[in-house]
Design a protein around this motif. Structure first.
Motif, short mmCIF file in Angstrom:
data_model
loop_
_atom_site.label_atom_id
_atom_site.label_comp_id
_atom_site.label_asym_id
_atom_site.label_seq_id
_atom_site.Cartn_x
_atom_site.Cartn_y
_atom_site.Cartn_z
N THR A 66 0.82 -1.22 0.00
CA THR A 66 0.00 0.00 0.00
C THR A 66 0.85 1.26 0.00
OG1 THR A 66 -0.12 -0.04 2.43
CG2 THR A 66 -1.88 -1.15 1.21
N GLN A 79 -6.01 7.24 -3.20
CA GLN A 79 -6.83 7.29 -4.40
C GLN A 79 -7.41 8.66 -4.71
OE1 GLN A 79 -10.44 4.79 -4.97
NE2 GLN A 79 -9.26 3.87 -6.64
N TYR A 182 -4.72 -9.07 -2.57
CA TYR A 182 -4.15 -8.09 -3.50
C TYR A 182 -4.52 -8.41 -4.93
CZ TYR A 182 -1.60 -6.93 0.71
OH TYR A 182 -1.30 -6.57 2.00
N LEU A 187 -7.70 -2.87 -6.42
CA LEU A 187 -7.02 -1.59 -6.51
C LEU A 187 -7.97 -0.47 -6.91
CD1 LEU A 187 -3.76 -2.79 -8.31
CD2 LEU A 187 -4.07 -2.25 -5.88
N GLU A 190 -9.63 1.13 -3.63
CA GLU A 190 -8.78 1.63 -2.57
C GLU A 190 -9.33 2.89 -1.93
OE1 GLU A 190 -4.99 -0.41 -2.35
OE2 GLU A 190 -7.07 -0.87 -1.91
N GLU A 610 -5.41 1.57 -11.70
CA GLU A 610 -4.47 1.61 -10.59
C GLU A 610 -3.51 0.43 -10.58
OE1 GLU A 610 -7.90 4.13 -9.66
OE2 GLU A 610 -7.66 2.07 -10.40
N SER A 611 -3.66 -0.55 -11.48
CA SER A 611 -2.75 -1.68 -11.54
C SER A 611 -1.48 -1.29 -12.28
CB SER A 611 -3.43 -2.86 -12.24
OG SER A 611 -2.52 -3.93 -12.43
N ARG A 612 -0.35 -1.44 -11.63
CA ARG A 612 0.91 -1.05 -12.25
C ARG A 612 1.30 -2.01 -13.37
NH1 ARG A 612 4.69 2.57 -10.58
NH2 ARG A 612 3.59 2.80 -8.59
N ASN A 758 0.55 -1.78 -6.85
CA ASN A 758 -0.38 -0.68 -7.12
C ASN A 758 0.31 0.53 -7.70
OD1 ASN A 758 -0.25 1.79 -5.02
ND2 ASN A 758 0.44 -0.08 -3.98
N THR A 760 -1.59 3.49 -7.17
CA THR A 760 -2.66 4.33 -6.61
C THR A 760 -2.12 5.72 -6.28
OG1 THR A 760 -3.66 2.35 -5.65
CG2 THR A 760 -4.39 4.47 -4.79
#
Length: 881
Positions: A66, A79, A182, A187, A190, A610-612, A758, A760
């Motif tokens: 996080t 977020q 996770y 995500l 969040e 938000e997913s890397r 994340n 975020t």
């Protein structure tokens, strides 16, 4: 020549005085540890316990995955600044109202003058204790960030505890927990603490399963039942319900299904057990009556009776049958049914099953009158043939059909030969039938897989497994039974102490065969069937106690009472929380909102922004969704692959995998909302009739259950992979692949964690205007909007003055009406509207009005409007009264 040194004696001669130096050599007994040492040991065991380590790892992993939430915990929110600001205000209000006036819990300081305004969204009541610490916006932001990280840690820990309780190993449980906590779809949530706070769901299920002694791998184990764990499970489930109905109500449906299953399973299980016991009792009564019928009497006038089987180690009497033989049942042999002849049998061969050999038939005809006088005739009631004297081992009457002896001894010698037969049972079962190593046959015990295959073949041919038929042996060969059977004729020895059926069954077969002494096992043995499964422990003999019925039941009385109280407590708390929610205003467009937020099936393959890992790659498919923030529902491609593998390669049984697949299909159907046949038979009957305050209009949030079921399937595959690796490494000498292969088991865990990485945003929360620390209420803060009003709620955590501002979706219609009425403030119409609603103060924040309808409101003259204006460094205060 060197003289050999004389060795000194090790012990003192008799009568010699005691050695005075022996006191120095005495070893003092170890002193038992004291309370402090025992306490330290207990604390150390708790610190290094598996679940303690899981809690540490969950916390560390939550901080890392996080990040940067705790980098600036006093200033940033995860977020966005919308829902996080409002939920930070909610937790602060809970602590404030508990300290000041708990009766006014649902009458919050926002949304003035509406009542029950705290029910305008998930209440987060379970976090009330955290709100007792600290005041002001900075404390509220810090508190929210800490709860945000702890919620992720609880997600991981709860899922780990559940999968471990179901029967998976730590590696499989760790992969499943990481995939659940996770998942990429999470995500996008969040910014919603109430949705992130779902870790109590798997934790409560784990505690309830532990309390009931149930696991998916081993089923119900009554000896592991603990009412305390079940009570704790109901408390955790109630706590989860108190956080909000958006996740609490679906969880309540799941718990209701479990309770209904128990309500049906317990009576059915008891009814089946009662019928089985009645059938066994009826069969036993019939056998006892059959054993008491008058038997055929031979010419000698001796009264016959069915023989019985003593336990291993007892001596058989050649002249009379055992008294317990009438209870055990008659002995039946193929020879008796055709032509009853005097046959000499040994106890070891009586356990092996029926066998007819030419040698027996040849020697059976040479019976002398003297032999008839020395033996006790054995009868087979109901055989339909004339019975003649025959000496049989007592083992044949209880364990199965009597086997004719292959040793070639005369009936007159059988009584004495049985004296030593029981002492050679073990040798007879393991020693080959002949001394010739080249000889082979069913009578020869073979180790390993060959013996197992031979036992299965015998079982298929109608002979109980573990009992082998002896073939005719060449002349001159002897076995241990033949040697033990020799002795004086006619001498009867008293029977020794008998053993239980379970012990004799182990001594006879040495396999996993069930007890042969149980009355319920006899019909199966007579029919030539093998009883497969766990042995049912049943003590017999003098002074033995049968286990209580409670230990065999699914629920004991303590657990039953705990469940009843737990259900009542859960429903009572839920009903008490629901009352203000039912009084909250409903949305007239609730049905349209459910249709709008129902995701398509392809959304289960699309990751949020938000997913890397997948966010940038799914920009185009995400744009095709109606509301990407609530429709990007990818649980993870690694999780999909592991779950698919778990369908074919798993520690779970096939029927368990089938149940998981059916539950997964149901979860997916509910997640689709109205996109599955309009939801008329799926989502709408379950959730469509609740008011808007319950926040059940977004069906995509039910993908939580889809992720949990996929994680359980994946854990089965990982666990089977680990098991096979351990087995493969154990076969190596030395086990060199073990370290590398064990590291290979962590690859799925790393891939799952990587998918949860994340991207975020963490925007900075606006600073609180100084005017809000001095101005009283009721007050309207300008500018007002759906997003900015939630920040205003956060600012009020210093004084908690009443404000008309408020965000969220529950009172969206009323709040939108308010914004339209005051859009032209300051004017007579807007001022009168505010006065009618009891608002006496309007606070204009200069730094926030740029680009809004109130950009010039702070510079307009107000003398003709009957109000008063005060200019402050960062705001303008309008006094309406």
């Amino acid at each position: 020549m060197k003289r050999k040194r004389k060795e000194l004696p090790e012990t003192r001669p008799p009568g010699a005085p005691e050695d005075p130096w022996s006191a120095f050599a005495a070893i003092a007994a170890d002193k038992p540890p004291g309370r402090i040492r025992r306490g330290l040991r207990a604390v150390w065991r708790a610190v290094v316990h598996e679940y303690a380590l899981a809690a540490y790892i969950s916390a560390v992993l939550a901080i890392g995955l996080t990040w940067p939430t705790l980098r600036y915990p006093l200033h940033t929110l995860p977020q966005d600044l919308g829902d996080p600001s409002r939920q930070a205000w909610q937790v602060s209000w809970l602590g404030h109202v508990l300290r000041t006036n708990p009766v006014k819990l649902w009458q919050s300081n926002a949304y003035f003058p509406n009542g029950n305004s705290f029910a305008y969204g998930d209440s987060l009541l379970g976090y009330a204790a955290f709100g007792l610490v600290g005041d002001g916006p900075a404390a509220a932001v810090l508190r929210y960030n800490i709860l945000f990280v702890l919620a992720h840690a609880l997600l991981l820990f709860g899922a780990y505890a559940l999968v471990r309780q179901l029967g998976a190993r730590p590696t499989g449980a760790a992969v499943a927990a990481a995939a659940f906590a996770y998942a990429p779809w999470r995500l996008a949530q969040e910014g919603h603490l109430d949705i992130v706070s779902a870790g109590a769901i798997p934790l409560a299920l784990a505690l309830l399963a532990r309390g009931h002694g149930w696991s998916m791998r081993y089923g119900f184990r009554p000896e592991r039942r603990r009412a305390g764990w079940a009570a704790l499970g109901w408390l955790v489930a109630t706590w989860q319900l108190s956080l909000g109905f958006s996740l609490g109500l679906p969880f309540a449906y799941v718990l209701g299904g479990i309770v209904l299953f128990l309500l049906m399973a317990v009576p059915v299980r008891r009814l089946r057990r009662r019928r089985r016991e009645q059938r066994q009792k009826k069969e036993q009564t019939g056998k006892e009556q059959a054993g008491k019928e008058p038997a055929a009497v031979p010419e000698t006038g001796a009264e016959t009776g069915p023989t019985t089987k003593p336990a291993a180690g007892t001596k058989t009497e050649p002249a009379a049958a055992s008294e317990t033989g009438a209870k055990a049942g008659p002995a039946t042999t193929p020879e008796v049914k055709a032509k009853t002849e005097p046959v000499a049998t040994s106890e070891a061969e009586a356990k092996a099953g029926p066998a007819t050999t030419p040698e027996v038939k040849a020697k059976a005809d040479s019976v002398t009158p003297e032999a008839e006088a020395n033996v006790s005739p054995a009868t087979t009631p109901g055989a339909g043939a004339k019975t003649e004297p025959a000496t049989t081992s007592d083992a044949g009457a209880e364990g199965g059909p009597v086997i004719a002896s292959q040793t070639g001894t005369k009936p007159a010698e059988a009584g004495s030969q049985a004296d030593k037969a029981d002492e050679a049972v073990g040798a007879a079962e393991t020693k080959p039938a002949t001394d010739d190593p080249a000889a082979s046959g069913p009578g020869r015990a073979e180790p390993g897989e060959e013996a197992a295959e031979k036992q299965q073949a015998v079982a298929r041919d109608g002979v109980p497994s573990g009992l082998e038929i002896r073939k005719e042996r060449p002349a001159g060969t002897k076995t241990a039974v033949d040697e033990a059977a020799k002795g004086p004729v006619g001498k009867a020895k008293p029977a020794g102490p008998t053993k239980t059926g379970t012990e004799t069954g182990k001594a006879e077969t040495g396999s996993t065969e069930t007890s042969e002494a149980g009355e319920a096992d006899k019909p199966a043995l007579k029919k030539g069937k093998r009883r497969v499964g766990k042995t049912r422990p049943k003590k017999t003999g003098t002074g033995a106690r049968r286990p209580r019925r409670e230990s065999r039941a699914v629920l004991g009385w303590r657990l039953l009472v705990t469940n009843i109280l737990g259900v009542l407590f859960f429903l009572g708390v839920g009903a008490a929380i629901a009352i203000p929610y039912l009084r909250a205003p409903d949305s007239p467009t609730r049905g349209e909102e459910i249709d709008f937020f129902s995701p398509p099936l392809r959304s289960l393959l699309i990751a949020p922004a938000e997913s890397r890992i997948w966010g940038a790659a799914h920009v185009t498919p995400r744009a095709s969704l109606g509301w990407p923030a609530e429709m990007s529902l990818l649980p993870g491609f690694v999780l999909y692959a592991l779950a698919l593998t778990g369908l074919l390669f798993s520690i779970w049984r096939w029927r368990q995998r089938l149940v998981l697949v059916l539950a997964l299909a149901a979860a997916v159907i509910l997640t689709l909302g109205t996109n599955f046949f309009g939801g008329r038979w799926t989502y709408l009957p379950l959730f469509g009739h609740f008011p808007a305050s319950f926040d059940l209009r977004i069906s995509g949030r039910l993908t939580l259950w889809t992720t949990l079921l996929l994680a359980i399937l994946a854990a089965g595959a990982i666990d089977e992979f680990v098991r096979r690796i351990e087995h493969f490494a154990a076969q190596r000498t030395p086990p060199w692949p073990s370290p590398w292969l064990r590291l290979a088991t962590l690859i799925p865990l790393l891939l799952v964690v990587l998918e949860g990485w994340n991207a975020t945003a963490h925007p900075v929360a606006p600073a609180q205007p100084a005017a809000l620390r001095t101005v009283g209420g009721p007050v309207l803060v300008l500018p007002t909007a759906a997003l900015s009003d939630q920040t205003v709620q956060l600012w009020t955590t210093s004084r908690y003055q009443q404000v008309t501002n408020g965000g969220g979706i529950v009172a969206a219609a009323k709040q939108e009406e308010l914004r339209q009425k005051v859009a032209s403030f300051p004017d007579l119409a807007s001022i009168q509207y505010l006065r009618d609603n009891g608002v006496g103060t309007v606070l204009l924040i200069r730094s926030e009005v740029v680009g809004t309808p109130w950009e010039q409101a702070g510079d307009l003259p107000v003398d003709a409007l009957g109000i008063r204006r005060e200019d402050l460094p960062d705001a303008v205060v309008f006094r309406l009264n």
